[in-house]
Design an enzyme around this catalytic site. Structure first.
Site, PDB file in Angstrom:
ATOM      1  N   GLY A   1       2.762   2.078   5.193  1.00  0.00           N
ATOM      2  CA  GLY A   1       3.931   1.230   5.428  1.00  0.00           C
ATOM      3  C   GLY A   1       4.783   1.719   6.591  1.00  0.00           C
TER       4      GLY A   1
ATOM      5  CD  GLU B   1       6.890  -5.634  -2.401  1.00  0.00           C
ATOM      6  OE1 GLU B   1       7.111  -4.671  -3.165  1.00  0.00           O
ATOM      7  OE2 GLU B   1       7.646  -6.611  -2.322  1.00  0.00           O
TER       8      GLU B   1
ATOM      9  CB  CYS C   1       2.985  -0.054  -7.076  1.00  0.00           C
ATOM     10  SG  CYS C   1       3.136  -1.711  -7.740  1.00  0.00           S
TER      11      CYS C   1
ATOM     12  NE  ARG D   1      -1.596   8.463   4.878  1.00  0.00           N
ATOM     13  CZ  ARG D   1      -2.824   8.578   5.371  1.00  0.00           C
ATOM     14  NH1 ARG D   1      -3.047   9.353   6.384  1.00  0.00           N
ATOM     15  NH2 ARG D   1      -3.827   7.935   4.832  1.00  0.00           N
TER      16      ARG D   1
ATOM     17  N   GLY E   1       0.827  -1.205   0.000  1.00  0.00           N
ATOM     18  CA  GLY E   1       0.000   0.000   0.000  1.00  0.00           C
ATOM     19  C   GLY E   1       0.857   1.249   0.000  1.00  0.00           C
ATOM     20  CB  SER E   2      -0.031   4.713   0.887  1.00  0.00           C
ATOM     21  OG  SER E   2      -0.555   4.397   2.155  1.00  0.00           O
TER      22      SER E   2
HETATM   23  P1  NAD Z   1      -3.446   2.188   1.348  1.00  0.00           P
HETATM   24  O1  NAD Z   1      -2.151   2.405   2.012  1.00  0.00           O
HETATM   25  O2  NAD Z   1      -4.505   3.200   1.525  1.00  0.00           O
HETATM   26  O3  NAD Z   1      -4.078   0.788   1.808  1.00  0.00           O
HETATM   27  C1  NAD Z   1      -3.407  -0.442   1.590  1.00  0.00           C
HETATM   28  C2  NAD Z   1      -3.870  -1.464   2.617  1.00  0.00           C
HETATM   29  O4  NAD Z   1      -3.381  -1.074   3.899  1.00  0.00           O
HETATM   30  C3  NAD Z   1      -5.392  -1.558   2.751  1.00  0.00           C
HETATM   31  O5  NAD Z   1      -5.777  -2.899   2.938  1.00  0.00           O
HETATM   32  C4  NAD Z   1      -5.652  -0.734   3.991  1.00  0.00           C
HETATM   33  O6  NAD Z   1      -6.858  -1.072   4.642  1.00  0.00           O
HETATM   34  C5  NAD Z   1      -4.443  -1.105   4.832  1.00  0.00           C
HETATM   35  N1  NAD Z   1      -4.131  -0.166   5.917  1.00  0.00           N
HETATM   36  C6  NAD Z   1      -4.303   1.175   5.946  1.00  0.00           C
HETATM   37  N2  NAD Z   1      -3.915   1.671   7.143  1.00  0.00           N
HETATM   38  C7  NAD Z   1      -3.470   0.637   7.882  1.00  0.00           C
HETATM   39  C8  NAD Z   1      -2.952   0.505   9.203  1.00  0.00           C
HETATM   40  N3  NAD Z   1      -2.834   1.557  10.015  1.00  0.00           N
HETATM   41  N4  NAD Z   1      -2.592  -0.718   9.640  1.00  0.00           N
HETATM   42  C9  NAD Z   1      -2.693  -1.801   8.822  1.00  0.00           C
HETATM   43  N5  NAD Z   1      -3.221  -1.738   7.575  1.00  0.00           N
HETATM   44  C10 NAD Z   1      -3.595  -0.542   7.102  1.00  0.00           C
HETATM   45  O7  NAD Z   1      -3.126   1.986  -0.224  1.00  0.00           O
HETATM   46  P2  NAD Z   1      -4.145   1.881  -1.446  1.00  0.00           P
HETATM   47  O8  NAD Z   1      -4.694   3.234  -1.753  1.00  0.00           O
HETATM   48  O9  NAD Z   1      -5.088   0.738  -1.266  1.00  0.00           O
HETATM   49  O10 NAD Z   1      -3.143   1.428  -2.622  1.00  0.00           O
HETATM   50  C11 NAD Z   1      -2.361   2.307  -3.360  1.00  0.00           C
HETATM   51  C12 NAD Z   1      -0.932   2.325  -2.851  1.00  0.00           C
HETATM   52  O11 NAD Z   1      -0.388   1.006  -2.829  1.00  0.00           O
HETATM   53  C13 NAD Z   1      -0.015   3.105  -3.774  1.00  0.00           C
HETATM   54  O12 NAD Z   1       0.870   3.861  -2.995  1.00  0.00           O
HETATM   55  C14 NAD Z   1       0.730   2.026  -4.546  1.00  0.00           C
HETATM   56  O13 NAD Z   1       1.951   2.442  -5.070  1.00  0.00           O
HETATM   57  C15 NAD Z   1       0.880   0.983  -3.486  1.00  0.00           C
HETATM   58  N6  NAD Z   1       1.147  -0.330  -4.054  1.00  0.00           N
HETATM   59  C16 NAD Z   1       2.420  -0.832  -3.969  1.00  0.00           C
HETATM   60  C17 NAD Z   1       2.730  -2.064  -4.552  1.00  0.00           C
HETATM   61  C18 NAD Z   1       4.125  -2.616  -4.498  1.00  0.00           C
HETATM   62  O14 NAD Z   1       4.274  -3.797  -4.741  1.00  0.00           O
HETATM   63  N7  NAD Z   1       5.132  -1.841  -4.173  1.00  0.00           N
HETATM   64  C19 NAD Z   1       1.726  -2.796  -5.198  1.00  0.00           C
HETATM   65  C20 NAD Z   1       0.433  -2.267  -5.244  1.00  0.00           C
HETATM   66  C21 NAD Z   1       0.162  -1.027  -4.664  1.00  0.00           C
END
Ligand code: NAD
Length: 516
Positions: A248, A265, A299, A246, A243-244
């Site tokens: 991570g 990731e 991503c 932030r 995910g983002s």
């Molecule tokens: P996001 O960070 O908003 O959410 C991702 C996941 O994290 C969701 O399941 C969310 O519920 C969970 N989450 C959020 N806050 C959390 C916390 N405090 N504790 C535990 N889990 C939590 O991201 P998004 O908007 O769903 O996805 C887009 C982002 O993901 C982009 O930044 C993209 O680059 C990244 N991404 C990276 C990869 C990679 O392999 N590097 C692959 C796909 C997406």
């Protein structure tokens, strides 16, 4: 022939309600629901119940109990289960691809491509199940054997993003399963139905093989509650979070606080360098797919294009023409190349980004508008956007999750590489050139600082055979192929004495009973 997903009574798209908690059977307690909307037209696809605290507890206990059984099944036999899962994913490829398109908004070929990734990683994992090699080395002591072996780790928590609602889980899950781990998946609240479909398909195979409940599990809910519970849970030795940046940074702190392990990731801010000698035909195709594909919500999306000043006018003119011809619309339609953004918040972020770009002196060459009229009225559509940028723009540092591509002119290779590396993320990168020296410099120690570096192909669409992941704020994790499996196992170094003496390492003598 399309095989419909078993839990949709009708071809996909009919609104319905489903539990969001699975631990061998579907279970629901609480009244809280997620309304799952399609970004295609804003219509509700379904309602999914959020996992309660009690349900969460039961799920983790099931995952722990099942681990005790699953870890003792020989790895090639676990591979056989994954092989059957791969066959089952093939059967549902068309329906599952369509569901991904409806729920996430990527065009149908990309939706099906995502299922293909799931199939490919299952195939990879089957082979891997016979190759979880440990090494043997030479002991310094006589009649001693020294070797390393790999054991299953435990229940693995998998937190996934909305933009790859199926494939990212697959990269983790198929590998973790052959490694002997059980799984607890928390998908994005924006795409719970794709997750439910995948779990149901995997469960068909588990049930047919009379395996215990709890090997594959699902919990659903907001990151700040359900995700947070997983991250802080001592019973889960590994959290793989996608995910983002932030998210991570937060998850990394929580998991490290209990000395757990994490695979992170996170966001990318991917750049491509076009040298003066680049094959512009190849570059055009790669840049279009990389920057506009998945509506800029990969991503690995290309966000920054460094162009040698000698080809800037020629290439930006061709690119602008190609951008204007892109068909934006319903991702189920064959002519569409770019579907909607995920939701209204993503559209608002696009609008704010465009405003800031203009304020910072960026020149919009194409696009820049939100599409609201006619068939666009109900969904979340924007124009693919090209910007002539300058290096001081703060927006270049930001991963705006939308189809905005910045063009940055440069004079020398060194300047291009320095511009390329001047961001805090480090996922994927590419250079287009016919010159060996340029290519090798880019791939060398003073070149790209990313986890993925390509020559004459774009930044996105990685194959599953290589390890996938990035450096810097992208988090350093590696998933999918190569030796990424090692993160899902417990490494053990073993020394076995088959002699009749007790020699100590380093020749230490300790008391009268010890000899060297
Ligand atoms: P996001 O960070 O908003 O959410 C991702 C996941 O994290 C969701 O399941 C969310 O519920 C969970 N989450 C959020 N806050 C959390 C916390 N405090 N504790 C535990 N889990 C939590 O991201 P998004 O908007 O769903 O996805 C887009 C982002 O993901 C982009 O930044 C993209 O680059 C990244 N991404 C990276 C990869 C990679 O392999 N590097 C692959 C796909 C997406």
């Amino acid at each position: 022939m399309e095989t419909h997903l078993p839990f949709f009574e009708h071809p996909l798209g009919k609104t319905f309600h489903h539990s969001g908690t699975f631990h061998g059977h579907w279970h629901e307690e609480g009244a809280e629901r997620i309304r799952d909307e399609s970004p295609v037209d804003g219509a509700a696809l379904g309602h999914v119940s959020v996992t309660t605290e009690n349900d969460y507890e039961e799920t983790i206990q099931k995952a722990q109990e099942a681990f005790l059984v699953w870890r003792s099944i020989p790895a090639p036999k676990r591979g056989e289960i994954v092989r059957q899962m791969g066959l089952r994913f093939r059967k549902y490829k068309a329906s599952l691809g369509r569901l991904i398109t409806l729920e996430m908004g990527k065009i149908l070929p990309e939706g099906e491509g995502e299922v293909q990734e799931l199939i490919d990683i299952a195939d990879f994992a089957v082979g891997l199940s016979r190759q979880l090699y440990g090494m043997t080395t030479q002991s310094e002591r006589p009649s001693h054997r020294l070797y390393e072996q790999w054991h299953p780790l435990g229940p693995v928590g998998i937190i996934t993003a909305f933009n790859f609602p199926v494939a990212v889980f697959g990269w983790n899950a198929m590998i973790a399963l052959v490694c002997g781990d059980t799984l607890i998946w928390k998908p994005s609240s924006k795409t719970p139905l794709s997750a439910i479909a995948v779990i149901r398909i995997m469960d068909e195979v588990l049930k047919e093989n009379d395996l215990p409940e709890g090997i594959v599990n699902l919990v659903t809910g907001p990151g700040a509650a359900t995700g947070e519970a997983l991250a802080g849970d001592k019973r889960i030795p590994l959290i793989s979070a996608t995910g983002s940046v932030r998210m991570g940074k937060h998850v990394a702190r929580v998991v490290a606080g209990r000395l757990g392990r994490s695979i992170l990731e996170l966001g990318g801010n991917n750049g491509v360098i076009l040298m003066e000698d680049a094959n512009l035909e190849l570059a055009l195709q790669a840049v279009l797919f990389g920057a506009v594909g998945t509506a800029g919500q990969r991503c690995t999306t290309i966000r920054r294009l460094m162009i040698h000043e000698g080809i800037l006018d020629q290439f930006s003119e061709r690119l602008t023409g190609a951008y204007r011809a892109i068909q934006v619309g319903n991702p189920l339609e064959p002519r569409t190349l770019m579907g909607p953004l995920i939701d209204g918040e993503a559209v608002a972020q696009f609008e704010t980004a465009v405003e800031t770009i203009v304020k910072e002196g960026g020149k919009i060459l194409s696009g820049g508008r939100v599409l609201k009229e006619g068939s666009y009225a109900e969904g979340f559509y924007v124009e693919p956007t090209l910007v002539l940028a300058h290096p001081e723009m703060s927006m270049l540092q930001k991963e705006t999750f939308a189809p905005i591509l910045y063009l940055l002119p440069f004079k020398t290779r060194e300047e291009a590489i320095s511009l390329h590396n001047a961001v805090s993320q480090g996922l994927s990168s590419a250079m287009f050139t016919q010159n060996l020296r340029h290519a090798e410099t880019f791939l060398g120690p003073a070149g790209s600082d990313c986890g993925i570096a390509n020559i004459n192909i774009g930044t996105s669409g990685a194959e599953i055979g290589g390890a996938f992941g990035g450096e810097k704020e992208t988090g350093g994790g590696r998933e999918a192929g190569s030796d990424a499996w090692k993160a899902y196992m417990r490494r053990q170094t073993c020394t076995l004495n088959w002699g009749e003496d007790m020699p100590l390492a380093q020749g230490i003598r300790f008391g009268s009973g010890c000899t060297t």
